[in-house]
Write a protein that holds these residues in place. Structure first.
Motif, PDB file in Angstrom:
ATOM      1  N   LEU A 115      53.053  14.601  32.895  1.00 46.44           N
ATOM      2  CA  LEU A 115      52.191  13.437  32.707  1.00 46.44           C
ATOM      3  C   LEU A 115      51.485  13.491  31.363  1.00 46.44           C
ATOM      4  O   LEU A 115      51.435  12.490  30.624  1.00 46.44           O
ATOM      5  N   PHE A 116      50.952  14.661  31.005  1.00 46.66           N
ATOM      6  CA  PHE A 116      50.259  14.800  29.726  1.00 46.66           C
ATOM      7  C   PHE A 116      51.212  14.604  28.552  1.00 46.66           C
ATOM      8  O   PHE A 116      50.860  13.947  27.562  1.00 46.66           O
ATOM      9  N   GLN A 117      52.410  15.168  28.645  1.00 49.54           N
ATOM     10  CA  GLN A 117      53.365  15.036  27.549  1.00 49.54           C
ATOM     11  C   GLN A 117      53.799  13.594  27.349  1.00 49.54           C
ATOM     12  O   GLN A 117      54.047  13.152  26.223  1.00 49.54           O
ATOM     13  N   LEU A 118      53.896  12.827  28.433  1.00 48.55           N
ATOM     14  CA  LEU A 118      54.227  11.398  28.323  1.00 48.55           C
ATOM     15  C   LEU A 118      53.122  10.634  27.593  1.00 48.55           C
ATOM     16  O   LEU A 118      53.392   9.674  26.864  1.00 48.55           O
ATOM     17  N   ILE A 119      51.895  11.084  27.779  1.00 43.73           N
ATOM     18  CA  ILE A 119      50.763  10.448  27.113  1.00 43.73           C
ATOM     19  C   ILE A 119      50.604  10.971  25.687  1.00 43.73           C
ATOM     20  O   ILE A 119      50.363  10.213  24.749  1.00 43.73           O
ATOM     21  N   TYR A 120      50.790  12.273  25.524  1.00 40.04           N
ATOM     22  CA  TYR A 120      50.569  12.955  24.245  1.00 40.04           C
ATOM     23  C   TYR A 120      51.599  12.536  23.199  1.00 40.04           C
ATOM     24  O   TYR A 120      51.279  12.321  22.028  1.00 40.04           O
ATOM     25  N   LYS A 121      52.853  12.434  23.604  1.00 45.34           N
ATOM     26  CA  LYS A 121      53.953  11.939  22.768  1.00 45.34           C
ATOM     27  C   LYS A 121      54.071  12.678  21.435  1.00 45.34           C
ATOM     28  O   LYS A 121      54.202  12.079  20.370  1.00 45.34           O
ATOM     29  N   LYS A 122      54.018  13.995  21.493  1.00 51.94           N
ATOM     30  CA  LYS A 122      54.215  14.810  20.304  1.00 51.94           C
ATOM     31  C   LYS A 122      55.190  15.931  20.623  1.00 51.94           C
ATOM     32  O   LYS A 122      55.262  16.394  21.758  1.00 51.94           O
TER      33      LYS A 122
ATOM     34  N   LEU B 117      57.166  28.027  22.381  1.00 51.37           N
ATOM     35  CA  LEU B 117      57.156  29.431  21.967  1.00 51.37           C
ATOM     36  C   LEU B 117      56.021  29.710  20.994  1.00 51.37           C
ATOM     37  O   LEU B 117      55.359  30.752  21.072  1.00 51.37           O
ATOM     38  N   TYR B 118      55.782  28.774  20.070  1.00 54.67           N
ATOM     39  CA  TYR B 118      54.696  28.956  19.101  1.00 54.67           C
ATOM     40  C   TYR B 118      53.340  28.925  19.801  1.00 54.67           C
ATOM     41  O   TYR B 118      52.432  29.691  19.458  1.00 54.67           O
ATOM     42  N   CYS B 119      53.202  28.055  20.805  1.00 59.34           N
ATOM     43  CA  CYS B 119      51.950  27.973  21.566  1.00 59.34           C
ATOM     44  C   CYS B 119      51.603  29.325  22.179  1.00 59.34           C
ATOM     45  O   CYS B 119      50.452  29.770  22.125  1.00 59.34           O
ATOM     46  N   PHE B 120      52.612  29.988  22.766  1.00 54.65           N
ATOM     47  CA  PHE B 120      52.358  31.291  23.384  1.00 54.65           C
ATOM     48  C   PHE B 120      52.226  32.388  22.332  1.00 54.65           C
ATOM     49  O   PHE B 120      51.543  33.388  22.560  1.00 54.65           O
ATOM     50  N   LYS B 121      52.870  32.216  21.205  1.00 57.95           N
ATOM     51  CA  LYS B 121      52.773  33.209  20.140  1.00 57.95           C
ATOM     52  C   LYS B 121      51.340  33.309  19.613  1.00 57.95           C
ATOM     53  O   LYS B 121      50.828  34.404  19.367  1.00 57.95           O
ATOM     54  N   VAL B 122      50.695  32.159  19.447  1.00 59.86           N
ATOM     55  CA  VAL B 122      49.332  32.148  18.891  1.00 59.86           C
ATOM     56  C   VAL B 122      48.261  32.117  19.984  1.00 59.86           C
ATOM     57  O   VAL B 122      47.064  32.186  19.696  1.00 59.86           O
ATOM     58  N   GLY B 123      48.681  31.993  21.245  1.00 60.22           N
ATOM     59  CA  GLY B 123      47.723  31.979  22.344  1.00 60.22           C
ATOM     60  C   GLY B 123      46.949  30.693  22.481  1.00 60.22           C
ATOM     61  O   GLY B 123      45.796  30.689  22.915  1.00 60.22           O
TER      62      GLY B 123
ATOM     63  N   ASN C  35      47.044  24.484  24.470  1.00 52.28           N
ATOM     64  CA  ASN C  35      46.442  23.160  24.644  1.00 52.28           C
ATOM     65  C   ASN C  35      47.424  22.022  24.361  1.00 52.28           C
ATOM     66  O   ASN C  35      47.250  20.916  24.880  1.00 52.28           O
ATOM     67  N   ASP C  36      48.435  22.285  23.540  1.00 50.91           N
ATOM     68  CA  ASP C  36      49.437  21.247  23.292  1.00 50.91           C
ATOM     69  C   ASP C  36      50.387  21.090  24.481  1.00 50.91           C
ATOM     70  O   ASP C  36      51.057  20.061  24.609  1.00 50.91           O
ATOM     71  N   ILE C  37      50.464  22.115  25.311  1.00 46.34           N
ATOM     72  CA  ILE C  37      51.251  22.008  26.551  1.00 46.34           C
ATOM     73  C   ILE C  37      50.437  21.257  27.593  1.00 46.34           C
ATOM     74  O   ILE C  37      50.888  20.278  28.187  1.00 46.34           O
ATOM     75  N   LEU C  38      49.228  21.701  27.811  1.00 44.01           N
ATOM     76  CA  LEU C  38      48.243  21.032  28.661  1.00 44.01           C
ATOM     77  C   LEU C  38      46.883  21.634  28.315  1.00 44.01           C
ATOM     78  O   LEU C  38      46.709  22.852  28.400  1.00 44.01           O
ATOM     79  N   PRO C  39      45.928  20.800  27.922  1.00 43.51           N
ATOM     80  CA  PRO C  39      44.613  21.335  27.526  1.00 43.51           C
ATOM     81  C   PRO C  39      43.967  22.199  28.610  1.00 43.51           C
ATOM     82  O   PRO C  39      44.002  21.862  29.796  1.00 43.51           O
ATOM     83  N   HIS C  40      43.424  23.328  28.184  1.00 39.56           N
ATOM     84  CA  HIS C  40      42.676  24.254  29.043  1.00 39.56           C
ATOM     85  C   HIS C  40      43.539  24.857  30.158  1.00 39.56           C
ATOM     86  O   HIS C  40      43.011  25.251  31.204  1.00 39.56           O
ATOM     87  N   SER C  41      44.833  24.952  29.932  1.00 38.40           N
ATOM     88  CA  SER C  41      45.733  25.398  31.006  1.00 38.40           C
ATOM     89  C   SER C  41      46.005  26.893  30.999  1.00 38.40           C
ATOM     90  O   SER C  41      46.768  27.381  31.834  1.00 38.40           O
ATOM     91  N   TRP C  42      45.386  27.642  30.093  1.00 39.82           N
ATOM     92  CA  TRP C  42      45.657  29.086  30.025  1.00 39.82           C
ATOM     93  C   TRP C  42      45.383  29.764  31.362  1.00 39.82           C
ATOM     94  O   TRP C  42      46.120  30.664  31.771  1.00 39.82           O
TER      95      TRP C  42
ATOM     96  N   VAL D 138      43.726  18.179  35.419  1.00 34.47           N
ATOM     97  CA  VAL D 138      43.739  16.845  34.799  1.00 34.47           C
ATOM     98  C   VAL D 138      42.608  16.626  33.811  1.00 34.47           C
ATOM     99  O   VAL D 138      42.600  15.604  33.108  1.00 34.47           O
ATOM    100  N   GLN D 139      41.658  17.550  33.713  1.00 38.49           N
ATOM    101  CA  GLN D 139      40.506  17.300  32.852  1.00 38.49           C
ATOM    102  C   GLN D 139      40.914  17.034  31.398  1.00 38.49           C
ATOM    103  O   GLN D 139      40.359  16.149  30.735  1.00 38.49           O
TER     104      GLN D 139
END
Length: 328
Positions: free
Chosen positions: A116-123, A128-134, A137-144, A282-283
């Motif tokens: 749902l977020f990716q459909l809205i985010y559209k980027k 792999l880079y998200c997990f590399k740098v820790g 938020n681009d996958i889903l904000p505050h989802s760590w 969803v926040q």
């Protein structure tokens, strides 16, 4: 930090004002209703914590700015406490079909909200880079937190599937947590990835050894509040360095321990507790959407709270219907 100190003082004052009523209370196990109500409270508090980062309201930042780690610590504790409670009751039968029965409750809503977020985010997102740098938020904000929770559930299943001794199993999970947290620190992930992780094995240990506490006078809980509250206050007032890790794993115990003395069963809080996981998920969507259209920070905060609760309820209802159709 300030909110923790304030609430600790409130707990102690309430205890003394009601001493005649509470002196006969005894320490008991944490009930399902109490756990659910605390989840409901903490779900709203974590939203306010993140809203303090998405808005420019100083009061919000002062009160809730440092409280995120406490909330996450409570969630980790209750997860560990709840898992080992069910295991104690059902034994090996609890692990039968565990990945499907328990993990799907975490994974299915998580994947749904990510889509749902990716459909809205559209980027385009480089996972792999998200997990590399820790920074996920681009996958889903505050989802760590959700990624860590899923790993802990899986580790719990693996450990207790092949370890019959409860104490030994919990020790293995503690060792895993130490290695897990150490890995995050070595690869330079932000502190929020690892400082609260130890609340999961602490939850396991508390449930495993609570039989030695049950039936004791409730004044021992108050003593714990005083000790922890005093430590937090001293460290805060004197700005003692290198104590963050200690505070982050002590502060949640104030709120958790209160549930071992009092029972909470309040319908609005139980309702929020039932959708607390969806609220956490969803926040970020709510913040991302509303920040585009609402410039006034006060309106942004109020509308975010309303929108998050409504969206969480809808997603919970929708996922449950799908779950029943597929897994009935």
């Amino acid at each position: 930090m300030i909110l923790t100190i304030i609430l600790t003082v409130i707990f102690i004052v309430i205890y003394f004002l009601n001493y005649r009523n509470t002196r006969n209370y005894v320490i008991h196990t944490i009930s399902r209703d109490s756990s659910n109500c605390l989840k409901g409270i903490m779900a709203i508090v974590i939203v306010l914590h993140h809203l303090s980062q998405w808005s420019d309201i100083n009061l919000l930042r002062i009160i809730f700015g440092d409280f995120g780690v406490v909330v996450v610590g409570c969630f980790f504790f209750l997860s560990g406490y709840g898992l080992i409670s069910s295991y104690k009751i059902k034994g090996e039968a609890y692990l039968t079909g565990f990945p499907l029965k328990r993990l799907r409750k975490l994974v299915v809503p998580f994947i749904f909200v990510i889509i749902l977020f990716q459909l809205i985010y559209k980027k385009n997102v480089d996972i792999l880079y998200c997990f590399k740098v820790g920074n996920v938020n681009d996958i889903l904000p505050h989802s760590w937190y959700v990624f860590c929770a899923i790993i802990f559930y899986f580790i719990f299943y693996i450990v207790f599937k092949y370890t019959s001794n409860e104490k030994r199993g919990i020790l293995k999970i503690l060792i895993f947590t130490m290695l897990f947290a150490g890995m995050f620190k070595v690869i330079h992930y932000s502190g929020y990835w690892w400082v609260s992780l130890f609340m999961f094995p602490i939850g396991l240990y508390v449930k495993s050894y609570e039989k030695y506490l049950i039936g004791k006078e409730s004044k021992y809980i108050m003593y714990l509040w005083v000790i922890i509250g005093s430590l937090i206050t001293i460290i805060y007032l004197f700005q003692i360095k290198h104590t963050g890790f200690i505070l982050d794993n002590l502060s949640p115990l104030i709120f958790i321990s209160s549930l071992m003395m009092i029972n909470i069963s309040y319908k609005p809080l139980k309702f929020l507790g039932n959708i607390s996981y969806e609220i956490y998920l969803v926040q970020g969507i709510a913040f991302y959407l509303l920040r585009e259209f609402v410039t006034n920070d006060v309106y942004f905060v109020l509308l975010s709270l309303i929108f998050i609760i409504l969206l969480s309820s809808l997603i919970k209802y929708f996922i449950n219907k799908i779950d029943i159709l597929i897994f009935k």
